[in-house]
Motif scaffolding. Sequence first.
Motif, PDB file in Angstrom:
ATOM      1  N   VAL A 108       0.834  -1.201   0.000  1.00  0.00           N
ATOM      2  CA  VAL A 108       0.000   0.000   0.000  1.00  0.00           C
ATOM      3  C   VAL A 108       0.871   1.254   0.000  1.00  0.00           C
ATOM      4  CG1 VAL A 108      -1.670   1.333   1.361  1.00  0.00           C
ATOM      5  CG2 VAL A 108      -1.943  -1.143   1.087  1.00  0.00           C
ATOM      6  N   LYS A 109       1.918   1.199   0.798  1.00  0.00           N
ATOM      7  CA  LYS A 109       2.832   2.343   0.868  1.00  0.00           C
ATOM      8  C   LYS A 109       3.408   2.634  -0.522  1.00  0.00           C
ATOM      9  CE  LYS A 109       4.683   2.388   5.031  1.00  0.00           C
ATOM     10  NZ  LYS A 109       5.555   1.600   5.907  1.00  0.00           N
ATOM     11  N   ALA A 110       3.812   1.558  -1.189  1.00  0.00           N
ATOM     12  CA  ALA A 110       4.403   1.711  -2.522  1.00  0.00           C
ATOM     13  C   ALA A 110       3.390   2.349  -3.468  1.00  0.00           C
ATOM     14  CB  ALA A 110       4.838   0.351  -3.055  1.00  0.00           C
ATOM     15  N   ARG A 111       2.139   1.945  -3.339  1.00  0.00           N
ATOM     16  CA  ARG A 111       1.114   2.507  -4.219  1.00  0.00           C
ATOM     17  C   ARG A 111       0.976   4.007  -3.982  1.00  0.00           C
ATOM     18  NH1 ARG A 111      -4.403   2.591  -3.496  1.00  0.00           N
ATOM     19  NH2 ARG A 111      -4.289   1.006  -1.870  1.00  0.00           N
ATOM     20  N   PHE A 112       0.929   4.397  -2.730  1.00  0.00           N
ATOM     21  CA  PHE A 112       0.791   5.829  -2.446  1.00  0.00           C
ATOM     22  C   PHE A 112       2.013   6.621  -2.894  1.00  0.00           C
ATOM     23  CE2 PHE A 112      -2.712   4.622   0.440  1.00  0.00           C
ATOM     24  CZ  PHE A 112      -3.659   5.466  -0.104  1.00  0.00           C
ATOM     25  N   ASP A 113       3.208   6.001  -2.741  1.00  0.00           N
ATOM     26  CA  ASP A 113       4.409   6.681  -3.243  1.00  0.00           C
ATOM     27  C   ASP A 113       4.285   6.925  -4.728  1.00  0.00           C
ATOM     28  OD1 ASP A 113       5.499   6.812  -0.786  1.00  0.00           O
ATOM     29  OD2 ASP A 113       6.743   4.990  -1.001  1.00  0.00           O
ATOM     30  N   ASP A 114       3.783   5.918  -5.415  1.00  0.00           N
ATOM     31  CA  ASP A 114       3.613   6.024  -6.870  1.00  0.00           C
ATOM     32  C   ASP A 114       2.621   7.130  -7.219  1.00  0.00           C
ATOM     33  OD1 ASP A 114       3.682   5.302  -9.628  1.00  0.00           O
ATOM     34  OD2 ASP A 114       1.741   4.295  -9.303  1.00  0.00           O
ATOM     35  N   ILE A 115       1.502   7.141  -6.526  1.00  0.00           N
ATOM     36  CA  ILE A 115       0.465   8.143  -6.809  1.00  0.00           C
ATOM     37  C   ILE A 115       1.015   9.554  -6.622  1.00  0.00           C
ATOM     38  CG2 ILE A 115      -1.710   9.134  -5.960  1.00  0.00           C
ATOM     39  CD1 ILE A 115      -2.651   6.289  -5.381  1.00  0.00           C
ATOM     40  N   LYS A 116       1.759   9.735  -5.523  1.00  0.00           N
ATOM     41  CA  LYS A 116       2.247  11.081  -5.206  1.00  0.00           C
ATOM     42  C   LYS A 116       3.238  11.603  -6.240  1.00  0.00           C
ATOM     43  CE  LYS A 116       1.480  10.330  -0.391  1.00  0.00           C
ATOM     44  NZ  LYS A 116       2.148   9.647   0.726  1.00  0.00           N
ATOM     45  N   GLN A 117       3.870  10.672  -6.953  1.00  0.00           N
ATOM     46  CA  GLN A 117       4.817  11.097  -7.987  1.00  0.00           C
ATOM     47  C   GLN A 117       4.113  11.584  -9.244  1.00  0.00           C
ATOM     48  OE1 GLN A 117       7.435   7.927  -8.975  1.00  0.00           O
ATOM     49  NE2 GLN A 117       8.333   7.877  -6.924  1.00  0.00           N
ATOM     50  N   ARG A 118       2.881  11.108  -9.414  1.00  0.00           N
ATOM     51  CA  ARG A 118       2.189  11.446 -10.669  1.00  0.00           C
ATOM     52  C   ARG A 118       1.843  12.924 -10.698  1.00  0.00           C
ATOM     53  NH1 ARG A 118      -2.221   6.895 -10.032  1.00  0.00           N
ATOM     54  NH2 ARG A 118      -0.846   5.113  -9.713  1.00  0.00           N
ATOM     55  N   GLU A 119       1.554  13.405 -11.907  1.00  0.00           N
ATOM     56  CA  GLU A 119       1.198  14.808 -12.071  1.00  0.00           C
ATOM     57  C   GLU A 119      -0.096  15.127 -11.322  1.00  0.00           C
ATOM     58  OE1 GLU A 119       0.112  13.344 -16.374  1.00  0.00           O
ATOM     59  OE2 GLU A 119      -0.378  15.487 -16.141  1.00  0.00           O
ATOM     60  N   VAL A 120      -0.204  16.397 -10.919  1.00  0.00           N
ATOM     61  CA  VAL A 120      -1.427  16.834 -10.254  1.00  0.00           C
ATOM     62  C   VAL A 120      -2.459  17.186 -11.316  1.00  0.00           C
ATOM     63  CG1 VAL A 120      -2.451  18.613  -8.807  1.00  0.00           C
ATOM     64  CG2 VAL A 120      -0.193  17.691  -8.255  1.00  0.00           C
ATOM     65  N   ILE A 121      -3.615  16.573 -11.239  1.00  0.00           N
ATOM     66  CA  ILE A 121      -4.670  16.879 -12.215  1.00  0.00           C
ATOM     67  C   ILE A 121      -5.519  18.033 -11.705  1.00  0.00           C
ATOM     68  CG2 ILE A 121      -6.769  16.004 -13.327  1.00  0.00           C
ATOM     69  CD1 ILE A 121      -4.456  14.609 -14.492  1.00  0.00           C
ATOM     70  N   LEU A 122      -5.940  17.902 -10.461  1.00  0.00           N
ATOM     71  CA  LEU A 122      -6.869  18.889  -9.908  1.00  0.00           C
ATOM     72  C   LEU A 122      -6.268  19.477  -8.642  1.00  0.00           C
ATOM     73  CD1 LEU A 122      -9.931  19.908 -10.125  1.00  0.00           C
ATOM     74  CD2 LEU A 122     -10.323  18.279  -8.275  1.00  0.00           C
ATOM     75  N   GLU A 123      -6.305  20.783  -8.565  1.00  0.00           N
ATOM     76  CA  GLU A 123      -5.803  21.409  -7.347  1.00  0.00           C
ATOM     77  C   GLU A 123      -6.811  22.432  -6.840  1.00  0.00           C
ATOM     78  OE1 GLU A 123      -1.909  23.078  -7.620  1.00  0.00           O
ATOM     79  OE2 GLU A 123      -1.919  23.736  -5.531  1.00  0.00           O
ATOM     80  N   LEU A 124      -7.138  22.344  -5.544  1.00  0.00           N
ATOM     81  CA  LEU A 124      -8.032  23.322  -4.925  1.00  0.00           C
ATOM     82  C   LEU A 124      -7.189  24.188  -4.012  1.00  0.00           C
ATOM     83  CD1 LEU A 124     -10.834  20.865  -3.797  1.00  0.00           C
ATOM     84  CD2 LEU A 124     -10.319  21.713  -6.075  1.00  0.00           C
ATOM     85  N   LYS A 125      -7.284  25.499  -4.218  1.00  0.00           N
ATOM     86  CA  LYS A 125      -6.445  26.417  -3.442  1.00  0.00           C
ATOM     87  C   LYS A 125      -7.325  27.364  -2.638  1.00  0.00           C
ATOM     88  CE  LYS A 125      -2.138  27.269  -5.992  1.00  0.00           C
ATOM     89  NZ  LYS A 125      -1.640  28.252  -6.975  1.00  0.00           N
ATOM     90  N   ASP A 126      -7.278  27.225  -1.323  1.00  0.00           N
ATOM     91  CA  ASP A 126      -7.991  28.137  -0.410  1.00  0.00           C
ATOM     92  C   ASP A 126      -9.422  28.406  -0.848  1.00  0.00           C
ATOM     93  OD1 ASP A 126      -5.695  28.469   1.117  1.00  0.00           O
ATOM     94  OD2 ASP A 126      -4.957  30.018  -0.251  1.00  0.00           O
ATOM     95  N   LEU A 127     -10.132  27.354  -1.167  1.00  0.00           N
ATOM     96  CA  LEU A 127     -11.485  27.521  -1.697  1.00  0.00           C
ATOM     97  C   LEU A 127     -12.461  27.930  -0.596  1.00  0.00           C
ATOM     98  CD1 LEU A 127     -12.122  26.985  -4.651  1.00  0.00           C
ATOM     99  CD2 LEU A 127     -13.143  24.829  -3.969  1.00  0.00           C
ATOM    100  N   HIS A 128     -13.206  28.995  -0.875  1.00  0.00           N
ATOM    101  CA  HIS A 128     -14.244  29.451   0.051  1.00  0.00           C
ATOM    102  C   HIS A 128     -15.552  29.550  -0.706  1.00  0.00           C
ATOM    103  CE1 HIS A 128     -11.077  30.614   2.802  1.00  0.00           C
ATOM    104  NE2 HIS A 128     -11.947  31.026   3.665  1.00  0.00           N
ATOM    105  N   LYS A 129     -16.631  29.246  -0.025  1.00  0.00           N
ATOM    106  CA  LYS A 129     -17.922  29.515  -0.642  1.00  0.00           C
ATOM    107  C   LYS A 129     -18.879  30.042   0.417  1.00  0.00           C
ATOM    108  CE  LYS A 129     -21.166  29.708  -3.656  1.00  0.00           C
ATOM    109  NZ  LYS A 129     -21.113  30.474  -4.911  1.00  0.00           N
ATOM    110  N   VAL A 130     -19.409  31.213   0.156  1.00  0.00           N
ATOM    111  CA  VAL A 130     -20.388  31.802   1.061  1.00  0.00           C
ATOM    112  C   VAL A 130     -21.673  32.029   0.275  1.00  0.00           C
ATOM    113  CG1 VAL A 130     -20.927  33.758   2.549  1.00  0.00           C
ATOM    114  CG2 VAL A 130     -18.564  32.962   2.338  1.00  0.00           C
TER     115      VAL A 130
END
Lengths: 321, 300
Positions: free
Chosen positions: B16-38
């Motif tokens: 499982v650890k190896a899988r997560f290491d692999d995932i973290k190396q991959r490119e970021v597809i979606l990034e949420l930055k300081d998202l607020h909704k009022v």
Amino acid sequence: MTSTPWFAPRVALSTKRTRVLTIVSFLLPLLIWSAVSYVPFLWHPKVVVVDPGDVSYFKVDMLVDREVFKNESLKVEEAGKTLPTGKRANPIYLPAPHEVAKAFVTSFTTEPQRRSEQWLHESLWHSITIIFWGFTLSSLIGVPIGVLCGTYAAVSRIHEPFIEFFRYLPAPAFGALAVAILGIYDGPKIAIIFIGTFFQQVLIVSNTTRKLDISLLEAALTLGAKRMQLLFKVVIPGILPDLFRDLRILLGWAWTYLIVAELIGTSSGITWFITQQARYKNFDNVFAAIMMIGIIGLLSDIILAKLGKYIFPWERSANKA
Amino acid sequence: MTRIELPSYLEQSDEVKARFDDIKQREVILELKDLHKVFSTAKGDVTALKNINFKAHRREFVCVIGASGCGKSTLIRILAGLESASAGEVLLDGKPVSGPGPDRGMVFQGYTLFPWLTVKKNVMFGLRSQGMSTFTAESEALQWIDLVGLDKFADSYPDQLSGGMKQRVAIARALANKPRILLMDEPYGALDAQTRSKMQSYLLQIWHNIDITVLFITHDLDEAIYLADRILVLKSHPGEVEEIIEVPVPRPRDPDQFISPEFLATRKRIDELIHPPSDDGEDDKLNMIRLTRVGDEVEP
Ligand SMILES: Nc1ncnc2c1ncn2[C@@H]1O[C@H](COP(=O)(O)OP(=O)(O)OP(=O)(O)O)[C@@H](O)[C@H]1O
Ligand SMILES: [Mg+2]
């Protein structure tokens, strides 16, 4: 087998029961009409004179009130003269079913009284064309405006307040104005049908458009649909079956404006026929003509309903009437 | 009933650890930055989302879980572009998104197939909107319909399909656009338990076979753990990220794992997060009931 009760809220009836009730719904009024017409003691407030006897002003086939007939008979009896004889009858404005049934045929085969007058089928056809043009013109303008009002808030804001006001104005009130502008022939008649239909139509269509599930539009957006595609690929096809139902109902309303419309300017169409026959006291023809309007209306609605099932195949699987 | 000693949900096997290491190396597809909704409502402002930061990597399966009304739908609608954020940014492949688009596929909780179009035409809808010719769109659509196993129903109308089948078509329709990410808002919420678990396996299969990143919203713990690589746990009022859990259950997943120690440990943790124990005895009792649901052999 028939364990389902007749009165279960919102439960569909079996086909057999539906058919039976449909027939009964027409049979019942016919039965009442027949009873009143053929059973003498039920109503029959008049007496038709068979033999005038010695009453001076009685004539054969004359209709008099029962009261009058009795009084005159008494007078003649006291004077020792010949008694009049008569049969109880209904007023002239209530012909019996068989007379109306006969009129259905004879009114078509009877030649018009004057050369310039129309045969019944010509009158009917004229009425149908008035409805057709009034309704078609209204729909050509009203449906697009209604759809746009239901789709875009801005379009709705600029149209609907005024239309809300205008729809309360009775269409026939514009009769005189329509004649002044459009002459005395078909123009003002079509205009009345138009006015009577158009304003309701815009409001009803825009309401139907607004009822379209917004999540369908959102789904289309996430699939990459653009503005015009939303309108033409989602809104319009999405409301089409309901729009068709609306138009069927509106067409029924258009018929209710027909009589008023045809009285404007020179009386024409089926209305002319009805008023003419009423003047001649041919009430069997009057009844026949009124029923013909009903039959034409009902038939056209049935045809449109069948057509709807054919052009909207996806509605067939759903449980919608 | 014997009491099973649960491992920590943070404990991961090497695999499982190896899988997560692999995932973290991959490119970021979606990034949420300081998202607020009022939301401004008549009763005043409602903060639906606060300070959401998150990155989803390529081919990652992310679940978002949280109590009802915590802002899950709001979040996914912002990602889809159907709602705009009050502050913060959504980046897809590093580029900010504004408004909906075919690069993000969406499957809704309700049924949103177009009732006037056949299954095939529904799946073709996005392709045709993109200007693909009818001919190509049709053959592509049929491939996707095949993939979700509905080739026999290509010419049926949505009303002729069961709920599960409708959602499979919706998935095919969203995937046909070849989106970068598939957004799913409680897509199986309306299905019965059996259909639901079948649909979950289907989804994992599809996800395994194609290159797609998935963001899946649910309020069902088992569903989240069964499907996800990582689970984003949202707190209510305002919706904030409470914890991001790396699911220690190995892949490929199968329903037998519902009673494995890793699964139960994760489940217990999320349950604590979503239903924090309070001093109120009443609330504790509710928690016990929750803990002894489906396939749960742990004594609370
Ligand atoms: N258009 C809106 N206007 C005002 N408030 C809104 C609006 N949409 C959502 N909210 C509020 O934002 C909060 C989050 O709602 P949201 O629908 O995102 O929750 P959810 O987690 O998806 O809930 P559920 O599990 O019931 O689907 C709720 O308190 C809701 O009342
Ligand atoms: Mg929701």
